[in-house]
Design a protein around this motif. Structure first.
Motif, PDB file in Angstrom:
ATOM      1  N   LEU A 325       0.813  -1.223   0.000  1.00 32.80           N
ATOM      2  CA  LEU A 325       0.000   0.000   0.000  1.00 32.80           C
ATOM      3  C   LEU A 325       0.842   1.267   0.000  1.00 32.80           C
ATOM      4  CD1 LEU A 325      -2.851  -0.817   2.549  1.00 32.80           C
ATOM      5  CD2 LEU A 325      -3.097  -0.412   0.114  1.00 32.80           C
ATOM      6  N   GLY A 326       2.087   1.158   0.459  1.00 29.67           N
ATOM      7  CA  GLY A 326       2.910   2.334   0.706  1.00 29.67           C
ATOM      8  C   GLY A 326       3.033   3.272  -0.475  1.00 29.67           C
ATOM      9  N   LEU A 327       3.449   2.751  -1.640  1.00 30.52           N
ATOM     10  CA  LEU A 327       3.669   3.611  -2.807  1.00 30.52           C
ATOM     11  C   LEU A 327       2.363   4.151  -3.371  1.00 30.52           C
ATOM     12  CD1 LEU A 327       6.566   1.803  -4.708  1.00 30.52           C
ATOM     13  CD2 LEU A 327       6.655   3.955  -3.437  1.00 30.52           C
ATOM     14  N   ASN A 328       1.296   3.376  -3.247  1.00 24.79           N
ATOM     15  CA  ASN A 328      -0.003   3.858  -3.707  1.00 24.79           C
ATOM     16  C   ASN A 328      -0.446   5.059  -2.879  1.00 24.79           C
ATOM     17  OD1 ASN A 328      -3.336   3.353  -3.448  1.00 24.79           O
ATOM     18  ND2 ASN A 328      -2.468   3.289  -5.493  1.00 24.79           N
ATOM     19  N   ILE A 329      -0.254   4.983  -1.557  1.00 26.18           N
ATOM     20  CA  ILE A 329      -0.601   6.099  -0.675  1.00 26.18           C
ATOM     21  C   ILE A 329       0.295   7.297  -0.969  1.00 26.18           C
ATOM     22  CG2 ILE A 329      -0.634   6.877   1.729  1.00 26.18           C
ATOM     23  CD1 ILE A 329      -1.346   3.972   2.500  1.00 26.18           C
ATOM     24  N   VAL A 330       1.595   7.045  -1.152  1.00 26.40           N
ATOM     25  CA  VAL A 330       2.540   8.122  -1.466  1.00 26.40           C
ATOM     26  C   VAL A 330       2.121   8.840  -2.744  1.00 26.40           C
ATOM     27  CG1 VAL A 330       4.891   8.551  -2.311  1.00 26.40           C
ATOM     28  CG2 VAL A 330       4.536   7.204  -0.246  1.00 26.40           C
ATOM     29  N   GLN A 331       1.725   8.090  -3.758  1.00 22.79           N
ATOM     30  CA  GLN A 331       1.303   8.699  -5.021  1.00 22.79           C
ATOM     31  C   GLN A 331       0.059   9.567  -4.825  1.00 22.79           C
ATOM     32  OE1 GLN A 331      -0.596   6.259  -8.136  1.00 22.79           O
ATOM     33  NE2 GLN A 331       0.945   7.049  -9.555  1.00 22.79           N
ATOM     34  N   GLU A 332      -0.930   9.052  -4.088  1.00 21.10           N
ATOM     35  CA  GLU A 332      -2.169   9.806  -3.864  1.00 21.10           C
ATOM     36  C   GLU A 332      -1.902  11.085  -3.072  1.00 21.10           C
ATOM     37  OE1 GLU A 332      -5.122   9.343  -5.099  1.00 21.10           O
ATOM     38  OE2 GLU A 332      -4.558   7.508  -6.148  1.00 21.10           O
ATOM     39  N   LEU A 333      -1.066  11.003  -2.038  1.00 21.69           N
ATOM     40  CA  LEU A 333      -0.756  12.184  -1.230  1.00 21.69           C
ATOM     41  C   LEU A 333       0.039  13.209  -2.038  1.00 21.69           C
ATOM     42  CD1 LEU A 333       0.164  10.640   2.253  1.00 21.69           C
ATOM     43  CD2 LEU A 333      -2.018  11.589   1.509  1.00 21.69           C
ATOM     44  N   THR A 334       0.941  12.724  -2.896  1.00 19.01           N
ATOM     45  CA  THR A 334       1.722  13.625  -3.748  1.00 19.01           C
ATOM     46  C   THR A 334       0.798  14.407  -4.680  1.00 19.01           C
ATOM     47  OG1 THR A 334       3.631  12.132  -3.678  1.00 19.01           O
ATOM     48  CG2 THR A 334       3.599  13.775  -5.434  1.00 19.01           C
ATOM     49  N   LYS A 335      -0.194  13.728  -5.257  1.00 16.09           N
ATOM     50  CA  LYS A 335      -1.175  14.408  -6.108  1.00 16.09           C
ATOM     51  C   LYS A 335      -1.926  15.472  -5.324  1.00 16.09           C
ATOM     52  CE  LYS A 335      -2.121  10.483  -9.197  1.00 16.09           C
ATOM     53  NZ  LYS A 335      -3.171   9.489  -9.578  1.00 16.09           N
ATOM     54  N   LYS A 336      -2.311  15.140  -4.080  1.00 15.34           N
ATOM     55  CA  LYS A 336      -3.047  16.091  -3.261  1.00 15.34           C
ATOM     56  C   LYS A 336      -2.226  17.362  -3.025  1.00 15.34           C
ATOM     57  CE  LYS A 336      -7.023  14.098  -1.970  1.00 15.34           C
ATOM     58  NZ  LYS A 336      -7.098  13.060  -2.980  1.00 15.34           N
ATOM     59  N   LEU A 337      -0.909  17.226  -2.962  1.00 12.80           N
ATOM     60  CA  LEU A 337      -0.029  18.372  -2.722  1.00 12.80           C
ATOM     61  C   LEU A 337       0.424  19.034  -4.022  1.00 12.80           C
ATOM     62  CD1 LEU A 337       2.177  16.974   0.204  1.00 12.80           C
ATOM     63  CD2 LEU A 337       0.148  18.440   0.338  1.00 12.80           C
ATOM     64  N   LYS A 338      -0.265  18.710  -5.154  1.00 10.49           N
ATOM     65  CA  LYS A 338       0.039  19.289  -6.469  1.00 10.49           C
ATOM     66  C   LYS A 338       1.446  18.925  -6.941  1.00 10.49           C
ATOM     67  CE  LYS A 338      -3.909  21.424  -6.142  1.00 10.49           C
ATOM     68  NZ  LYS A 338      -5.097  20.866  -6.811  1.00 10.49           N
ATOM     69  N   GLY A 339       1.944  17.771  -6.501  1.00  6.16           N
ATOM     70  CA  GLY A 339       3.270  17.336  -6.896  1.00  6.16           C
ATOM     71  C   GLY A 339       3.225  16.195  -7.899  1.00  6.16           C
ATOM     72  N   GLU A 340       4.407  15.750  -8.296  1.00  4.80           N
ATOM     73  CA  GLU A 340       4.535  14.616  -9.213  1.00  4.80           C
ATOM     74  C   GLU A 340       5.538  13.629  -8.636  1.00  4.80           C
ATOM     75  OE1 GLU A 340       5.419  15.633 -13.220  1.00  4.80           O
ATOM     76  OE2 GLU A 340       3.939  17.250 -13.315  1.00  4.80           O
ATOM     77  N   ILE A 341       5.350  12.359  -8.957  1.00  3.78           N
ATOM     78  CA  ILE A 341       6.262  11.319  -8.497  1.00  3.78           C
ATOM     79  C   ILE A 341       6.572  10.384  -9.652  1.00  3.78           C
ATOM     80  CG2 ILE A 341       4.309   9.925  -7.615  1.00  3.78           C
ATOM     81  CD1 ILE A 341       6.286   8.849  -5.477  1.00  3.78           C
ATOM     82  N   TRP A 342       7.835   9.986  -9.770  1.00  9.09           N
ATOM     83  CA  TRP A 342       8.254   9.026 -10.785  1.00  9.09           C
ATOM     84  C   TRP A 342       9.499   8.308 -10.288  1.00  9.09           C
ATOM     85  CZ3 TRP A 342       9.094  14.177 -10.840  1.00  9.09           C
ATOM     86  CH2 TRP A 342      10.391  14.648 -11.100  1.00  9.09           C
ATOM     87  N   PHE A 343       9.949   7.319 -11.020  1.00  8.28           N
ATOM     88  CA  PHE A 343      11.106   6.556 -10.538  1.00  8.28           C
ATOM     89  C   PHE A 343      11.892   5.970 -11.696  1.00  8.28           C
ATOM     90  CE2 PHE A 343       7.916   3.352 -11.182  1.00  8.28           C
ATOM     91  CZ  PHE A 343       8.616   2.199 -11.549  1.00  8.28           C
ATOM     92  N   LYS A 344      13.126   5.594 -11.377  1.00  8.70           N
ATOM     93  CA  LYS A 344      13.988   4.830 -12.274  1.00  8.70           C
ATOM     94  C   LYS A 344      14.506   3.638 -11.470  1.00  8.70           C
ATOM     95  CE  LYS A 344      15.742   8.946 -14.690  1.00  8.70           C
ATOM     96  NZ  LYS A 344      16.969   9.753 -14.971  1.00  8.70           N
ATOM     97  N   SER A 345      14.518   2.482 -12.080  1.00  8.19           N
ATOM     98  CA  SER A 345      14.974   1.314 -11.337  1.00  8.19           C
ATOM     99  C   SER A 345      15.394   0.200 -12.289  1.00  8.19           C
ATOM    100  CB  SER A 345      13.863   0.799 -10.407  1.00  8.19           C
ATOM    101  OG  SER A 345      14.348  -0.252  -9.598  1.00  8.19           O
ATOM    102  N   LYS A 346      16.369  -0.566 -11.847  1.00  4.61           N
ATOM    103  CA  LYS A 346      16.817  -1.735 -12.588  1.00  4.61           C
ATOM    104  C   LYS A 346      17.055  -2.847 -11.588  1.00  4.61           C
ATOM    105  CE  LYS A 346      19.991  -3.161 -16.241  1.00  4.61           C
ATOM    106  NZ  LYS A 346      21.117  -2.740 -17.123  1.00  4.61           N
ATOM    107  N   GLU A 347      16.519  -4.008 -11.877  1.00  5.61           N
ATOM    108  CA  GLU A 347      16.616  -5.122 -10.940  1.00  5.61           C
ATOM    109  C   GLU A 347      18.077  -5.424 -10.610  1.00  5.61           C
ATOM    110  OE1 GLU A 347      14.672  -9.562 -10.237  1.00  5.61           O
ATOM    111  OE2 GLU A 347      14.633  -8.646 -12.236  1.00  5.61           O
ATOM    112  N   GLY A 348      18.356  -5.506  -9.309  1.00  2.00           N
ATOM    113  CA  GLY A 348      19.705  -5.808  -8.851  1.00  2.00           C
ATOM    114  C   GLY A 348      20.626  -4.611  -8.774  1.00  2.00           C
ATOM    115  N   MET A 349      20.145  -3.428  -9.218  1.00  2.00           N
ATOM    116  CA  MET A 349      21.020  -2.249  -9.245  1.00  2.00           C
ATOM    117  C   MET A 349      20.421  -1.051  -8.516  1.00  2.00           C
ATOM    118  SD  MET A 349      22.578  -2.486 -13.108  1.00  2.00           S
ATOM    119  CE  MET A 349      23.756  -1.180 -12.773  1.00  2.00           C
ATOM    120  N   GLY A 350      19.343  -1.259  -7.779  1.00  2.00           N
ATOM    121  CA  GLY A 350      18.781  -0.191  -6.965  1.00  2.00           C
ATOM    122  C   GLY A 350      17.692   0.617  -7.658  1.00  2.00           C
TER     123      GLY A 350
END
Length: 360
Positions: A325-350
């Protein structure tokens, strides 16, 4: 009884019809326009006749895309009238007597209200489908996540009952305290799960109230990261990098604490044997950007699109605890604060998670 000539009847229909009727030649030039065009677009017919129709209506399809009896909904923006319309056109190839070449007869009508209702229906259907998926995931998550702490609590209580029947030696006291710790930890885990569920429900409500105030983002992050490092008893240290100048943003401090704390805790949880996580603050134009970087297990490429979903956990998390649930809540709260959230990730490399908020 009044008799109308064919010409009078045709003129009557053209002048009273709300449908837009157009005849185009092979070069997409407008050969004929019905009076209804002038009513809808508030433009004299003379300004459009002879012009290419896909220059008058920007989204109008080119001739090769038109198919006999095909229907197509075209969005139209009327800048002068400050409104938008949705027009449905149907196309039909025709032959014009004594005129060589190919012509297209197009008849269009305003379907704005219909399309808005349809969009609303699709949105409701999508949300209902998403809600059903979320309920299904919740049932699956709850049955799995609740089972372990409840079993631990029950077994610990049973062991404490057996120990209470014996003399209270130091060894028994140590065992009792150990089981009491287990009960407290697992009870806290259950409480945390329910808190996440309640916060998720609250975050998706449209009328969620915000307690907005100005804060200095650099000082805020420095204080929060210090608290997290203290709570972590220096087993892992979150490193913080910030520019020399600070900026103020208008935000709900409690929501922002939850967003950043959750992302940092994920960075700690999902990089247990790796280098310490990092938090970078950058000022980019009229925005502040916070980057949380870890050197842990990363997120598989095929799961990137689902990572912000409710109750969703990547396949490579192993035994690391979490509800999804954590990231889903973070995304919803970020929207409420007029912000944006995104990520970069590669398995095994962080992973690197970014959140951006406007500077007020």
């Amino acid at each position: 009884m009044i008799n109308f000539s064919n010409e009078e009847m045709l003129r009557f229909f053209l002048e009273n019809s709300d449908d837009i009727m157009v005849i185009l030649n092979e070069e997409m030039e407008t050969v004929f326009l019905s009076p209804s065009f002038e009513k809808v677009f508030q433009k004299p017919l003379e300004e459009t006749l002879g012009r290419k129709f896909n220059e008058v209506l920007i989204n109008f399809p080119s001739l090769p895309l038109m198919k006999p009896n095909q229907k197509m909904v075209i969005p139209v923006v009327l800048k002068e009238l400050k409104k938008s319309l949705m027009l449905e056109f149907q196309f039909k190839p025709i032959q014009v007597k004594d005129r060589p070449g190919r012509f297209i007869f197009a008849i269009g009508r305003d379907v704005t209200e219909r399309e808005l209702v349809l969009k609303k229906f699709k949105d409701i259907a999508f949300k209902e489908k998403e809600l059903n998926q979320m309920k299904s995931r919740f049932v699956s998550m709850a049955s799995h996540e609740f089972k372990t702490p409840i079993a631990t609590i029950v077994s610990s209580v049973m062991i404490m009952q057996m120990l209470l029947d014996k003399d209270f030696s130091d060894e028994i006291k140590v065992k009792l305290l150990g089981h009491i710790d287990k009960i407290i930890n697992q009870s806290n885990r259950l409480t945390s799960i329910m808190s996440d569920v309640l916060l998720l429900e609250k975050s998706i409500q449209q009328d969620m109230k915000l307690n907005l105030k100005k804060i200095s983002i650099g000082k805020f992050l420095e204080s929060l990261i210090h608290d997290i490092n203290e709570e972590n008893l220096n087993r892992r240290t979150v490193r913080f990098f910030q520019p020399q100048s600070d900026k103020q943003i208008l935000t709900d401090e409690s929501m922002l604490v939850h967003i950043i704390r959750n992302l940092i805790q994920n960075a700690l949880n999902y990089s247990p044997e790796s280098s310490d996580p990092e938090v970078h603050l950058s000022i980019i134009g009229n925005f502040v950007e916070i980057r949380i970087k870890d050197y842990g297990i990363g997120i598989p490429r095929e799961e990137h699109e689902n990572i912000f979903g409710s109750f969703y956990r990547a396949k490579n998390v192993g035994n690391i605890k979490g509800t999804g649930l954590g990231l889903n809540i973070v995304q919803e709260l970020t929207k409420k604060l007029k912000g944006e959230i995104w990520f970069k990730s590669k398995e095994g490399m962080g992973s690197e998670f970014f959140v951006s908020f406007p500077v007020k």
